[in-house]
Design a protein around this motif. Structure first.
Motif, PDB file in Angstrom:
ATOM      1  N   TYR A 263       0.835  -1.201   0.000  1.00 31.86           N
ATOM      2  CA  TYR A 263       0.000   0.000   0.000  1.00 31.86           C
ATOM      3  C   TYR A 263       0.871   1.252   0.000  1.00 31.86           C
ATOM      4  O   TYR A 263       2.019   1.234   0.466  1.00 31.86           O
ATOM      5  CB  TYR A 263      -0.955   0.003   1.194  1.00 31.86           C
ATOM      6  N   SER A 264       0.330   2.320  -0.544  1.00 33.13           N
ATOM      7  CA  SER A 264       1.059   3.590  -0.605  1.00 33.13           C
ATOM      8  C   SER A 264       0.558   4.575   0.435  1.00 33.13           C
ATOM      9  O   SER A 264       1.257   5.522   0.787  1.00 33.13           O
ATOM     10  CB  SER A 264       0.933   4.214  -1.999  1.00 33.13           C
ATOM     11  N   HIS A 265      -0.681   4.386   0.914  1.00 39.36           N
ATOM     12  CA  HIS A 265      -1.280   5.317   1.867  1.00 39.36           C
ATOM     13  C   HIS A 265      -2.046   4.558   2.946  1.00 39.36           C
ATOM     14  O   HIS A 265      -2.548   3.456   2.701  1.00 39.36           O
ATOM     15  CB  HIS A 265      -2.240   6.282   1.162  1.00 39.36           C
ATOM     16  N   ARG A 274      -7.673  11.964 -12.083  1.00 39.12           N
ATOM     17  CA  ARG A 274      -7.152  13.122 -12.819  1.00 39.12           C
ATOM     18  C   ARG A 274      -6.760  12.833 -14.256  1.00 39.12           C
ATOM     19  O   ARG A 274      -6.154  13.670 -14.914  1.00 39.12           O
ATOM     20  CB  ARG A 274      -5.963  13.739 -12.068  1.00 39.12           C
ATOM     21  N   GLN A 275      -7.141  11.665 -14.780  1.00 42.64           N
ATOM     22  CA  GLN A 275      -6.823  11.379 -16.169  1.00 42.64           C
ATOM     23  C   GLN A 275      -7.913  10.530 -16.804  1.00 42.64           C
ATOM     24  O   GLN A 275      -8.495   9.666 -16.151  1.00 42.64           O
ATOM     25  CB  GLN A 275      -5.478  10.658 -16.287  1.00 42.64           C
ATOM     26  N   GLY A 276      -8.210  10.785 -18.083  1.00 42.09           N
ATOM     27  CA  GLY A 276      -9.220  10.030 -18.797  1.00 42.09           C
ATOM     28  C   GLY A 276     -10.526  10.798 -18.925  1.00 42.09           C
ATOM     29  O   GLY A 276     -10.729  11.833 -18.283  1.00 42.09           O
ATOM     30  N   ALA A 277     -11.419  10.271 -19.752  1.00 45.89           N
ATOM     31  CA  ALA A 277     -12.694  10.940 -20.018  1.00 45.89           C
ATOM     32  C   ALA A 277     -13.523  11.117 -18.761  1.00 45.89           C
ATOM     33  O   ALA A 277     -14.329  12.035 -18.656  1.00 45.89           O
ATOM     34  CB  ALA A 277     -13.484  10.151 -21.060  1.00 45.89           C
ATOM     35  N   LEU A 278     -13.353  10.215 -17.777  1.00 47.96           N
ATOM     36  CA  LEU A 278     -14.143  10.286 -16.545  1.00 47.96           C
ATOM     37  C   LEU A 278     -13.383  10.974 -15.414  1.00 47.96           C
ATOM     38  O   LEU A 278     -13.755  10.849 -14.251  1.00 47.96           O
ATOM     39  CB  LEU A 278     -14.549   8.877 -16.103  1.00 47.96           C
ATOM     40  N   CYS A 279     -12.314  11.692 -15.743  1.00 47.79           N
ATOM     41  CA  CYS A 279     -11.547  12.352 -14.684  1.00 47.79           C
ATOM     42  C   CYS A 279     -12.439  13.325 -13.918  1.00 47.79           C
ATOM     43  O   CYS A 279     -13.409  13.865 -14.448  1.00 47.79           O
ATOM     44  CB  CYS A 279     -10.334  13.072 -15.259  1.00 47.79           C
ATOM     45  N   GLY A 280     -12.111  13.519 -12.652  1.00 51.07           N
ATOM     46  CA  GLY A 280     -12.935  14.361 -11.796  1.00 51.07           C
ATOM     47  C   GLY A 280     -13.831  13.568 -10.886  1.00 51.07           C
ATOM     48  O   GLY A 280     -14.457  14.125  -9.977  1.00 51.07           O
ATOM     49  N   ASN A 281     -13.906  12.229 -11.101  1.00 50.92           N
ATOM     50  CA  ASN A 281     -14.695  11.400 -10.186  1.00 50.92           C
ATOM     51  C   ASN A 281     -14.027  11.386  -8.823  1.00 50.92           C
ATOM     52  O   ASN A 281     -12.802  11.444  -8.705  1.00 50.92           O
ATOM     53  CB  ASN A 281     -14.861   9.980 -10.735  1.00 50.92           C
ATOM     54  N   VAL A 282     -14.835  11.323  -7.778  1.00 51.60           N
ATOM     55  CA  VAL A 282     -14.337  11.417  -6.403  1.00 51.60           C
ATOM     56  C   VAL A 282     -14.646  10.130  -5.646  1.00 51.60           C
ATOM     57  O   VAL A 282     -15.774   9.627  -5.709  1.00 51.60           O
ATOM     58  CB  VAL A 282     -14.963  12.628  -5.670  1.00 51.60           C
ATOM     59  N   LYS A 283     -13.649   9.595  -4.959  1.00 50.77           N
ATOM     60  CA  LYS A 283     -13.802   8.372  -4.179  1.00 50.77           C
ATOM     61  C   LYS A 283     -13.349   8.607  -2.748  1.00 50.77           C
ATOM     62  O   LYS A 283     -12.491   9.447  -2.485  1.00 50.77           O
ATOM     63  CB  LYS A 283     -12.978   7.222  -4.787  1.00 50.77           C
ATOM     64  N   ARG A 284     -13.939   7.839  -1.828  1.00 55.17           N
ATOM     65  CA  ARG A 284     -13.467   7.837  -0.437  1.00 55.17           C
ATOM     66  C   ARG A 284     -12.523   6.669  -0.275  1.00 55.17           C
ATOM     67  O   ARG A 284     -12.764   5.579  -0.786  1.00 55.17           O
ATOM     68  CB  ARG A 284     -14.628   7.688   0.539  1.00 55.17           C
ATOM     69  N   ALA A 285     -11.440   6.885   0.433  1.00 54.92           N
ATOM     70  CA  ALA A 285     -10.460   5.826   0.682  1.00 54.92           C
ATOM     71  C   ALA A 285     -10.100   5.838   2.162  1.00 54.92           C
ATOM     72  O   ALA A 285      -9.647   6.855   2.686  1.00 54.92           O
ATOM     73  CB  ALA A 285      -9.219   6.039  -0.173  1.00 54.92           C
ATOM     74  N   LYS A 286     -10.328   4.692   2.809  1.00 60.48           N
ATOM     75  CA  LYS A 286     -10.026   4.571   4.234  1.00 60.48           C
ATOM     76  C   LYS A 286      -9.136   3.361   4.465  1.00 60.48           C
ATOM     77  O   LYS A 286      -9.246   2.353   3.768  1.00 60.48           O
ATOM     78  CB  LYS A 286     -11.308   4.415   5.048  1.00 60.48           C
ATOM     79  N   GLY A 287      -8.263   3.457   5.451  1.00 58.22           N
ATOM     80  CA  GLY A 287      -7.382   2.332   5.764  1.00 58.22           C
ATOM     81  C   GLY A 287      -6.170   2.312   4.856  1.00 58.22           C
ATOM     82  O   GLY A 287      -5.624   3.349   4.480  1.00 58.22           O
ATOM     83  N   LYS A 288      -5.751   1.112   4.455  1.00 57.91           N
ATOM     84  CA  LYS A 288      -4.564   0.935   3.627  1.00 57.91           C
ATOM     85  C   LYS A 288      -4.971   0.729   2.166  1.00 57.91           C
ATOM     86  O   LYS A 288      -5.815  -0.108   1.865  1.00 57.91           O
ATOM     87  CB  LYS A 288      -3.752  -0.260   4.117  1.00 57.91           C
TER      88      LYS A 288
END
Length: 404
Positions: A263-265, A274-288
């Motif tokens: 894991y990186s975070h 930040r890349q591709g036609a669907l860039c700008g989508n927002v996700k929640r990330a918790k844990g590793k």
């Protein structure tokens, strides 16, 4: 429900015969109708693309209309016809059925109707079974556009209870339809509930996030969030399946890309593609987790609630700021300069608490309405395949590997 005993009781000793579609009805191809022909009111009309974008298993009213003059030139569906989209870009949608229960309706090219004397919804349910799909796949042709001809469809066999006794046959078909319709009705009710909750969520999100509270201050995203691109990773190091080695989810520009070994975070973050036609989508990330360089990792600064930030980022529709290039993208620096209204941390937490409830209800695959809808869908598929799996007859049913 005990499938075997129920079916045996329902059939009451009669034989189920597998008959080719060409022997129980005729295929009639549509003609001439285009989307540009649609008008506000007039003669009911159905375009083939609507069968897999607007309609469910059955319908008695159309979404679109054409002029009475044009309708005179077109082929028309009658009540109890089975309407079929015969072309699509994917195999699942080819020959997607629509049981037509309404009055006359004009139909377009790239679709056909099947005219018969069976229960149309019985046939529609059967067209969705794996037994039918296995037969259909043998006849699909084309590269980019997938299609099936009426001649090949005529060869596909379907189970018809006691075809020599039409009255009893239709009674058995109707009872099977009644049971399966009960499952689809539950799914439809939950889907309607989900759509209503999504509208509520959007209403309250607009009200809570667009309004400037007396205690709000203006700030840039860069002032309230630490925004950094993730780390590069080779495609060969990402597994599509989670296992003992690849156990950490990996986020890219359009959401999850699979699973990785390291894991990186670790913590509580919001991610922006930040890349591709669907860039700008927002996700929640918790844990590793692992974030690739195609995702922006957003860490809340002092006096910023990460849940509130997630809802605000989603509300901002960041895709509108993408670059207009062959490979659309979002620059981290440009994102950081966007300005928003920022309420106090206590107000942020109140807003986030309200919106979190809606978000869980409308998007969670663990505890929300999408999970319930998926469970009901699987329940329907299970009983559909049970109720429509009959033993082969001398007339010839699908081979065992096709009906499995």
């Amino acid at each position: 429900m005990n499938h075997l005993s129920y079916i045996e009781k329902l059939l009451d000793g009669v034989e189920v015969v597998w008959l080719p579609l060409g022997e129980i009805g005729q295929f009639i191809r549509g003609n001439g109708l285009q989307k540009k022909d649609f008008i506000e009111t007039g003669f009911p009309a159905i375009h083939y693309g609507q069968i897999y974008t607007k309609y469910g298993l059955s319908a008695d009213e159309t979404f679109t209309y054409i002029s009475e003059e044009l309708a005179k030139k077109l082929r028309k569906a009658e009540r109890n016809d089975l309407l079929l989209a015969t072309t699509s870009e994917n195999d699942d949608d080819v020959v997607k059925p629509l049981a037509w229960l309404g009055n006359q309706s004009a139909i377009s090219g790239d679709m056909m109707l099947f005219r018969h004397e069976q229960n149309v919804k019985y046939l529609a349910h059967y067209f969705l079974t794996e037994a039918f799909q296995a037969q259909k796949r043998k006849y699909i042709t084309g590269a980019k556009v997938r299609r099936v001809s009426s001649g090949d469809l005529s060869k596909i066999v379907v189970p018809i209870p006691c075809p020599d006794n039409p009255e009893k046959s239709l009674a058995i078909q109707a009872e099977i339809v009644r049971i399966l319709d009960a499952f689809t009705a539950m799914t439809a009710e939950l889907t309607a509930e989900l759509n209503m909750r999504k509208k509520q969520y959007n209403y309250y999100r607009e009200k809570l996030l667009a309004s400037e509270l007396p205690s709000s201050k203006t700030a840039t995203l860069g002032e309230i969030l630490d925004m950094r691109a993730g780390k590069h990773i080779k495609a060969k190091d990402i597994s599509a399946i989670k296992n003992a080695e690849h156990k950490y989810i990996c986020f890219g520009g359009n959401g999850s890309r699979g699973f990785v070994q390291e894991y990186s975070h670790e913590g509580d973050y919001a991610l922006i593609g930040r890349q591709g036609a669907l860039c700008g989508n927002v996700k929640r990330a918790k844990g590793k987790f692992y974030a690739t360089e195609h995702a922006v990792v957003c860490t809340p600064k002092e006096e910023i609630d990460i849940d509130w930030a997630f809802h605000m980022l989603t509300f901002m529709n960041l895709n509108q700021y993408k670059s207009q290039s062959a490979q659309p993208g979002l620059a981290v620096g440009n994102l950081a300069n966007l300005t928003i209204n920022v309420p106090t941390i206590s107000e942020q937490r109140k807003i986030a608490k309200i919106l979190n409830k809606f978000d869980t209800l409308t998007t969670s695959l663990q505890e929300g309405l999408p999970r319930e809808i998926e469970l009901r869908r699987k329940q329907y598929e299970y009983y559909r395949d049970l109720l429509l799996s009959f033993p082969a007859s001398p007339a010839g049913g699908p081979k065992s590997d096709e009906a499995a």
